[in-house]
Motif scaffolding. Structure first.
Motif, short mmCIF file in Angstrom:
data_model
loop_
_atom_site.label_atom_id
_atom_site.label_comp_id
_atom_site.label_asym_id
_atom_site.label_seq_id
_atom_site.Cartn_x
_atom_site.Cartn_y
_atom_site.Cartn_z
N VAL A 88 0.85 -1.20 0.00
CA VAL A 88 0.00 0.00 0.00
C VAL A 88 0.88 1.24 0.00
N GLU A 89 0.34 2.33 -0.52
CA GLU A 89 1.10 3.58 -0.65
C GLU A 89 0.59 4.67 0.26
N GLY A 90 -0.31 4.32 1.15
CA GLY A 90 -0.87 5.31 2.06
C GLY A 90 -1.95 4.66 2.88
N ILE A 91 -2.69 5.50 3.63
CA ILE A 91 -3.68 5.00 4.57
C ILE A 91 -5.01 5.73 4.39
N PHE A 92 -6.08 4.97 4.46
CA PHE A 92 -7.44 5.50 4.50
C PHE A 92 -7.93 5.34 5.94
N PHE A 93 -8.02 6.45 6.66
CA PHE A 93 -8.50 6.44 8.04
C PHE A 93 -10.02 6.59 8.03
N ASP A 94 -10.71 5.61 8.57
CA ASP A 94 -12.18 5.65 8.60
C ASP A 94 -12.67 6.02 10.00
N GLN A 95 -13.93 6.48 10.05
CA GLN A 95 -14.58 6.88 11.30
C GLN A 95 -13.67 7.84 12.08
N VAL A 96 -13.30 8.90 11.37
CA VAL A 96 -12.41 9.92 11.94
C VAL A 96 -13.24 10.91 12.76
N PRO A 97 -12.79 11.28 13.95
CA PRO A 97 -13.53 12.29 14.71
C PRO A 97 -13.49 13.65 14.02
N THR A 123 -18.44 13.53 7.16
CA THR A 123 -19.07 14.84 7.19
C THR A 123 -17.96 15.87 7.31
N ARG A 124 -18.30 17.13 7.21
CA ARG A 124 -17.24 18.14 7.26
C ARG A 124 -16.77 18.32 8.72
N PRO A 125 -15.47 18.07 8.98
CA PRO A 125 -14.94 18.21 10.34
C PRO A 125 -14.56 19.67 10.62
N HIS A 126 -13.97 19.90 11.77
CA HIS A 126 -13.42 21.22 12.08
C HIS A 126 -12.40 21.58 11.00
N PRO A 127 -12.37 22.84 10.56
CA PRO A 127 -11.47 23.24 9.47
C PRO A 127 -10.00 22.93 9.71
N ALA A 128 -9.58 22.81 10.97
CA ALA A 128 -8.18 22.51 11.25
C ALA A 128 -7.77 21.12 10.79
N TYR A 129 -8.72 20.26 10.48
CA TYR A 129 -8.39 18.93 9.95
C TYR A 129 -7.94 18.99 8.49
N ILE A 136 -10.09 14.62 2.29
CA ILE A 136 -10.96 14.43 3.44
C ILE A 136 -12.37 14.15 2.93
N CYS A 137 -12.93 13.03 3.33
CA CYS A 137 -14.28 12.68 2.89
C CYS A 137 -15.29 13.45 3.74
N THR A 138 -15.74 14.56 3.19
CA THR A 138 -16.66 15.44 3.91
C THR A 138 -18.12 15.07 3.67
N PHE A 139 -18.34 14.07 2.82
CA PHE A 139 -19.68 13.52 2.65
C PHE A 139 -19.57 12.02 2.41
N GLU A 140 -20.38 11.26 3.13
CA GLU A 140 -20.56 9.84 2.86
C GLU A 140 -22.04 9.54 3.07
N ALA A 158 -11.59 18.07 -0.64
CA ALA A 158 -12.73 17.25 -0.21
C ALA A 158 -12.95 16.08 -1.17
N ALA A 159 -13.40 14.97 -0.61
CA ALA A 159 -13.84 13.82 -1.38
C ALA A 159 -15.25 13.46 -0.92
N HIS A 160 -16.05 12.95 -1.83
CA HIS A 160 -17.42 12.56 -1.51
C HIS A 160 -17.63 11.09 -1.86
N LEU A 161 -18.22 10.34 -0.94
CA LEU A 161 -18.51 8.92 -1.13
C LEU A 161 -20.02 8.77 -1.26
N ILE A 162 -20.47 8.43 -2.47
CA ILE A 162 -21.90 8.42 -2.78
C ILE A 162 -22.30 7.02 -3.20
N TYR A 163 -23.24 6.43 -2.48
CA TYR A 163 -23.68 5.08 -2.81
C TYR A 163 -25.19 5.07 -3.11
N GLY A 164 -25.66 3.94 -3.62
CA GLY A 164 -27.07 3.81 -3.92
C GLY A 164 -27.53 4.64 -5.10
#
Length: 210
Positions: A88-97, A123-129, A136-140, A158-164
Motif C-alpha cells: 500500500v502507498e498510504g492509509i485511508f482512516f475511517d470513522q475519523v472524529p 461529514t465536514r470536520p473542524h477546518p483545522a483537519y 478528506i471525505c466530507t460527505f458519505e 474534499a472527497a465525496h462517497l456516494i452510494y445507492g
C-alpha cells in the motif's frame, strides 16, 4: 480527480472485482481492507491480489479504523505497522472524529503513515483537519441525500462517497461530484454493504477492455 474504490471484498470471493480494479490501472485508487484493517496475520490471497494491482500501477491505501477515537493510539499504530506487509502507498482512516479535541491525536497518526492520507469523518470536520490529509471525505451517504446538497464547491481537498446511485443517474452523480469535490466514489451498490464489491460502471469498463 481521485477516484476512490473501497475494495472490501475478499479476492477469493469476488476475483472479478479485483481484476476490474486492475484493468482500471492508475485511473482509480483502491482502498484495501483485509479484516477491518490489515488483519492479524498475513493473508496470502491478499498478497497475490495486491501484487496484481501493483503490477497494474493501481495506487493502494490500507484501511485503518479510528472508531471515532474509541480505539487507542497503540491499536491504530499496530495497524499502521501491519500494513507494511502489503504494497500500500498510504492509509485511508475511517470513522475519523470531527472535533478539535481529537485534532492532535489524528495529526500524530497521519504523520506516521509515510504516504498518501485520506481521512473519512463522513461529514465536514473542524477546518483545522483540512491540512492533515491529501483528501478528506466530507460527505458519505446515499445519492438521495447527495442530490439535495447545495450545488456549491466543497473544500479543495474534499472527497465525496456516494452510494445507492441508480444506474441511469450515474452520469449525473459523476458530474455533480466532479463539480463539488476533488475526488471520491460514485457507486450503484447500496446499503447495507455498499463497498463489498465494485461499481457496475467499473466492471463494465473492464469487460470492454478484455
Amino acid at each position: 480527480m481521485t477516484m476512490l474504490i473501497p475494495l472490501y471484498v475478499h479476492p477469493l470471493v469476488d476475483p472479478d472485482a479485483w481484476r476490474a480494479v486492475a484493468a482500471a490501472g492508475p485511473f482509480v485508487t483502491a482502498i484495501v481492507n483485509v479484516h477491518n484493517g490489515p488483519g492479524g496475520d498475513l493473508d496470502a490471497s491478499y498478497v497475490e491480489a495486491t501484487e496484481l494491482l501493483r503490477a497494474a500501477r493501481v495506487p493502494m491505501l490500507g484501511y485503518v479504523d479510528l472508531s471515532y477515537q474509541r480505539r487507542s493510539e497503540d491499536e491504530v499504530e499496530r495497524d499502521l505497522v501491519a500494513w507494511h506487509r502489503y504494497p500500500v502507498e498510504g492509509i485511508f482512516f475511517d470513522q475519523v472524529p470531527t472535533d478539535p479535541a481529537a485534532l492532535l491525536t489524528v495529526a500524530r497518526l497521519t504523520r506516521r503513515t509515510g504516504g498518501m492520507v485520506v481521512l473519512n469523518p463522513g461529514t465536514r470536520p473542524h477546518p483545522a483537519y483540512a491540512p492533515l490529509a491529501d483528501l478528506i471525505c466530507t460527505f458519505e451517504g446515499s445519492w438521495a441525500a447527495y442530490r439535495h446538497l447545495p450545488d456549491e464547491p466543497d473544500w479543495p481537498n474534499a472527497a465525496h462517497l456516494i452510494y445507492g446511485v441508480d444506474s441511469w443517474d450515474l452520469p449525473e452523480a459523476h458530474a455533480r461530484m466532479t463539480r463539488l469535490a476533488g475526488g471520491g466514489l460514485v457507486t450503484d451498490l447500496d446499503m447495507p454493504l455498499p463497498y463489498c464489491g465494485v461499481p457496475s460502471w467499473l466492471r463494465a469498463t473492464a469487460a470492454v477492455q478484455r
